[in-house]
Design an enzyme around this catalytic site. Structure first.
Site, PDB file in Angstrom:
ATOM      1  N   ASP A  87      13.874 101.382  40.083  1.00 22.91           N
ATOM      2  CA  ASP A  87      14.640 100.452  39.251  1.00 22.91           C
ATOM      3  C   ASP A  87      14.574 101.014  37.832  1.00 22.91           C
ATOM      4  OD1 ASP A  87      15.572  98.424  37.627  1.00 22.91           O
ATOM      5  OD2 ASP A  87      14.040  96.961  38.187  1.00 22.91           O
ATOM      6  N   LYS A 116      19.504 102.621  28.262  1.00 22.61           N
ATOM      7  CA  LYS A 116      20.428 102.324  29.372  1.00 22.61           C
ATOM      8  C   LYS A 116      21.772 101.803  28.853  1.00 22.61           C
ATOM      9  CE  LYS A 116      20.409  99.703  33.742  1.00 22.61           C
ATOM     10  NZ  LYS A 116      19.529  98.884  34.608  1.00 22.61           N
ATOM     11  N   GLU A 172      22.027  96.858  41.639  1.00 26.77           N
ATOM     12  CA  GLU A 172      20.801  96.070  41.482  1.00 26.77           C
ATOM     13  C   GLU A 172      20.820  94.774  42.298  1.00 26.77           C
ATOM     14  OE1 GLU A 172      20.446  95.882  37.208  1.00 26.77           O
ATOM     15  OE2 GLU A 172      20.056  98.038  37.105  1.00 26.77           O
ATOM     16  N   ASP A 206      20.011  87.455  37.383  1.00 28.38           N
ATOM     17  CA  ASP A 206      19.075  88.449  36.829  1.00 28.38           C
ATOM     18  C   ASP A 206      18.954  88.294  35.318  1.00 28.38           C
ATOM     19  OD1 ASP A 206      17.774  90.706  35.868  1.00 28.38           O
ATOM     20  OD2 ASP A 206      18.900  92.130  37.098  1.00 28.38           O
TER      21      ASP A 206
HETATM   22  P1  ADP Z   1      14.939  94.633  32.488  1.00 26.67           P
HETATM   23  O1  ADP Z   1      15.546  94.410  33.817  1.00 26.67           O
HETATM   24  O2  ADP Z   1      15.841  94.247  31.357  1.00 26.67           O
HETATM   25  O3  ADP Z   1      14.388  96.004  32.325  1.00 26.67           O
HETATM   26  P2  ADP Z   1      12.632  92.933  33.235  1.00 26.67           P
HETATM   27  O4  ADP Z   1      13.211  92.355  34.453  1.00 26.67           O
HETATM   28  O5  ADP Z   1      11.470  93.818  33.403  1.00 26.67           O
HETATM   29  O6  ADP Z   1      13.701  93.605  32.299  1.00 26.67           O
HETATM   30  O7  ADP Z   1      12.225  91.693  32.305  1.00 26.67           O
HETATM   31  C1  ADP Z   1      11.550  91.852  31.103  1.00 26.67           C
HETATM   32  C2  ADP Z   1      11.451  90.516  30.416  1.00 26.67           C
HETATM   33  O8  ADP Z   1      10.744  89.599  31.257  1.00 26.67           O
HETATM   34  C3  ADP Z   1      10.719  90.580  29.096  1.00 26.67           C
HETATM   35  O9  ADP Z   1      11.426  89.848  28.116  1.00 26.67           O
HETATM   36  C4  ADP Z   1       9.407  89.905  29.424  1.00 26.67           C
HETATM   37  O10 ADP Z   1       8.837  89.260  28.274  1.00 26.67           O
HETATM   38  C5  ADP Z   1       9.828  88.867  30.446  1.00 26.67           C
HETATM   39  N1  ADP Z   1       8.712  88.389  31.263  1.00 26.67           N
HETATM   40  C6  ADP Z   1       7.863  89.124  32.000  1.00 26.67           C
HETATM   41  N2  ADP Z   1       6.923  88.327  32.551  1.00 26.67           N
HETATM   42  C7  ADP Z   1       7.186  87.064  32.143  1.00 26.67           C
HETATM   43  C8  ADP Z   1       6.568  85.779  32.351  1.00 26.67           C
HETATM   44  N3  ADP Z   1       5.473  85.662  33.078  1.00 26.67           N
HETATM   45  N4  ADP Z   1       7.141  84.707  31.771  1.00 26.67           N
HETATM   46  C9  ADP Z   1       8.242  84.823  31.014  1.00 26.67           C
HETATM   47  N5  ADP Z   1       8.860  85.983  30.773  1.00 26.67           N
HETATM   48  C10 ADP Z   1       8.342  87.096  31.330  1.00 26.67           C
HETATM   49 MG    MG Z   2      16.260  94.686  35.653  1.00 28.22          MG
END
Ligand code: ADP
Ligand code: MG
Length: 619
Positions: A21, A83, A182, A204
């Site tokens: 991913d 990205k 995705e 998402d």
């Molecule tokens: P992306 O797909 O954009 O790369 P992610 O799916 O990894 O991102 O999500 C990252 C976001 O999720 C960040 O803003 C992070 O702070 C938030 N996040 C991760 N864990 C938690 C949680 N336990 N509660 C709330 N937000 C969370």
């Molecule tokens: Mg993502």
């Protein structure tokens, strides 16, 4: 049902394929073992690699968590969210760039080049560094080289963005066996393909982007019905909101404004993110900061937090509704809802999704791992670990256009992975034809009348030319959302016309199935009819040509017997033409060709002589 022959490309030697991913905020890898998909841990055990890269003045690039620290200490050499720039031109990203601290190297206008500490990088080059880190994590974990991967991309990524992602893989030394959307990966991680048919919504909410996708499953194949979202909405917005409040509180409590001190701001940011994460599982959290001997503690109860973020959560709802509308569905027609992205851990977000779709979303898997896990499922299929059907985003039915004789010329075949494109050049069948009707059809049958008509349009005002002279290019482009764009272009003048259609619109699973089954049962009949139609078009052309030739002076040079023979062959061809036997039409066509051979030669000679005379005069 098996859909595709899989080309392992390795002469049968099995190799490990990992799923990746490649996210805007975070990336991670996963693999398939006998128990199912599992994430690949990084050095400290954490599978997540933040998509951040820092290029130090000396030494190797720094990737992931250590690079996050350098966002503050070395912002000019540290890049994130790359990205957003993948596969895009400089002009496409002007808006995005306003939000980025780094800049585009001058002199690059077609391809984006980022200048980091005096060195130049392309977005795929930066993404490759993130991929290389994941590759390394996998190699350390397995103790063997890993060079094959499946990488996920947003469903809305276009051809260029997908190509850029593949390039990133190649630069990282990975053979990208497939790109998977995705949302499809998320649905695969949950094994939703097992339900064979149904509609799945994938919500998402990540760090900086929000995507909603509606997928339709037919016989275990996913089709993206619609996508929508907000490219600037996610956990970062929540962080910024909390940060602003915390900085104000600190200012009033300590009498110091920290907002100009970037390293202090980064500390506060970490404190609020920590509290945000805790609030997903605890009813209350404390924003805690110790700085320069001073200490700040602010309790944040969940209900206060929820009040603060309600407007942000609500902003995800309009794209969801628009997506449903595009898919032609109401919320109660959604069978399964899948949550993806770290920010969907927030209970208020889950509640909003529940309310909208009136269904309990899937949350069993870690929302920030689910896409990588799904990529691993696809990787497992490709490496032969999962003896299962192949699941892809595909066109359920073939798409083509009507050609002479009412037969279909297919451009994009059923089960092609999307996005897909194809083009073919056609010509006219009538002398001086000024308009060409482009009739777009969908289905598996050979005759136009047995297929579904999707669109018709005219390419008008062509220059009148002899039949067969014009070159009309017809191009089909089906994007990741399943929207088909058809363009017809006169290659001589550049005159073009195009339409957009949604091939899946108003089509039920049962109809698709019936159309496919019918094409099997009628295959033989259809084939014979197609042959007959095609040979009739050819016969028409020949009969017209002979008719014209009979008016030529050369015709009178033939003997009476020869002329009688031509007429007899014409009569026999016309008779065969109205019969059902295409072999006979071919035979009679050949006979007529032979009977007119001499005539053709005579006419040719006259033409050549005429041409030679012409040259002499000119010379
Ligand atoms: P992306 O797909 O954009 O790369 P992610 O799916 O990894 O991102 O999500 C990252 C976001 O999720 C960040 O803003 C992070 O702070 C938030 N996040 C991760 N864990 C938690 C949680 N336990 N509660 C709330 N937000 C969370
Ligand atoms: Mg993502």
């Amino acid at each position: 049902m098996s859909l595709f022959q899989i080309d392992f490309g390795s002469g049968g030697k099995e190799h490990k394929v990992i799923g990746i991913d490649l996210g805007t905020t975070n990336s991670l890898g996963a693999f398939m073992d006998l128990t199912g998909p599992t994430v690949i841990p990084g050095p400290g055990g954490n599978p997540i690699v933040p998509s951040v890269v820092s290029i130090p003045e000396h030494g190797e690039p720094i990737v992931g968590w250590p690079a996050v620290d350098r966002l503050i200490s070395d912002p000019d050499r540290t890049i994130y969210s790359v990205k957003r720039l993948m596969g895009r031109g400089v002009r496409d990203v002007q808006e995005e760039l306003k939000l980025f601290p780094f800049h585009i190297a001058s002199g690059s206008d077609q391809v984006i080049q980022l200048s980091l500490g005096g060195k130049r990088f392309t977005p795929p080059g930066i993404s490759a560094l993130v991929l290389r880190q994941i590759k390394k994590n996998a190699e350390d974990f397995f103790g063997e080289p890993i060079d094959h991967a499946v990488i996920t991309v947003p469903a809305y990524f276009n051809d260029a963005q997908r190509q850029a992602t593949k390039d990133a893989g190649r630069i990282a030394g990975l053979q990208v066996m497939r790109l998977v959307n995705e949302p499809t990966a998320a649905a695969l991680a949950y094994g939703l393909d097992k339900r064979e048919n149904g509609v799945v919504a994938v919500y998402d909410l990540g760090g900086g982007t929000f995507d909603i996708s509606i997928l339709k499953l037919h016989d275990g194949i996913f089709e993206v019905l619609a996508t929508n979202g907000d490219t600037h909405l996610g956990g970062d917005d929540i962080d910024n909101l909390l940060l602003k409040i915390a900085l104000e509180d600190i200012a009033s409590e300590w009498g110091v404004d920290l907002s100009g001190d970037s390293s202090a701001v980064q500390r506060v940011r970490r404190a609020v993110i920590e509290a945000k994460h805790q609030l997903s599982s605890a009813p209350s959290a404390v924003i805690a900061l110790d700085l320069n001997g001073k200490s700040f503690r602010r309790e944040l109860p969940r209900d206060v937090f929820e009040k603060l973020i309600t407007p942000l959560v609500d902003r995800t709802l309009a794209p969801c509704r628009a997506c449903l509308k595009d898919a032609g569905l109401t919320p109660d027609e959604i069978d399964e809802v899948v949550l993806v992205g770290g920010s969907t851990r927030i209970p208020l977000v889950r509640q909003a999704v529940r309310n909208l779709f009136k269904a309990e979303p899937h949350t069993e898997l870690d929302p920030d791992e689910v896409v990588a896990l799904g990529a691993a499922v696809q990787a497992g299929i490709l490496s032969g670990h999962v003896p299962d059907k192949l699941l892809l985003d595909v066109t359920p039915l073939s798409l083509g256009i009507e050609t002479m004789g009412g037969v279909v010329s297919k451009l994009i075949h059923r089960n092609s992975t999307i996005p897909a494109s194809a083009s073919e050049t056609f010509t006219t069948a009538v002398e001086g034809q000024r308009n060409v009707l482009i009739h777009v059809v969908q289905g598996e049958r050979e005759m136009v009348r047995d297929n579904r008509s999707l669109a018709r349009f005219d390419l008008k005002d062509l220059d009148p030319l002899p039949a067969g002279m014009p070159k009309i290019e017809v191009r089909f482009l089906i994007d990741a959302n399943g929207i088909l764009n058809v363009t017809a272009k006169d290659l001589r003048t550049g005159k073009a016309h195009s339409v957009d259609v949604k091939p899946s619109y108003g089509l039920t699973d049962e109809q698709v199935e019936a159309m496919i089954l019918e094409s099997f049962s009628k295959a033989e009949e259809d084939f014979a009819e197609r042959q007959l139609r095609e040979v009739r078009v050819e016969a028409d052309r020949i009969l017209n040509a002979v008719d014209k030739a009979k008016g030529d002076d050369a015709y009178m040079e033939l003997s009476d017997e020869e002329r009688a023979n031509v007429d007899r062959c014409i009569a026999e061809l016309i008779l065969a033409y109205h019969g059902e036997n295409h072999h006979l039409v071919h035979e009679k066509m050949d006979q007529l060709n032979e009977a007119t051979m001499k005539l053709a030669e005579l006419m040719m000679n006259t033409a050549v002589q005429g041409a030679l005379k012409g040259t002499k005069i000119d010379a």
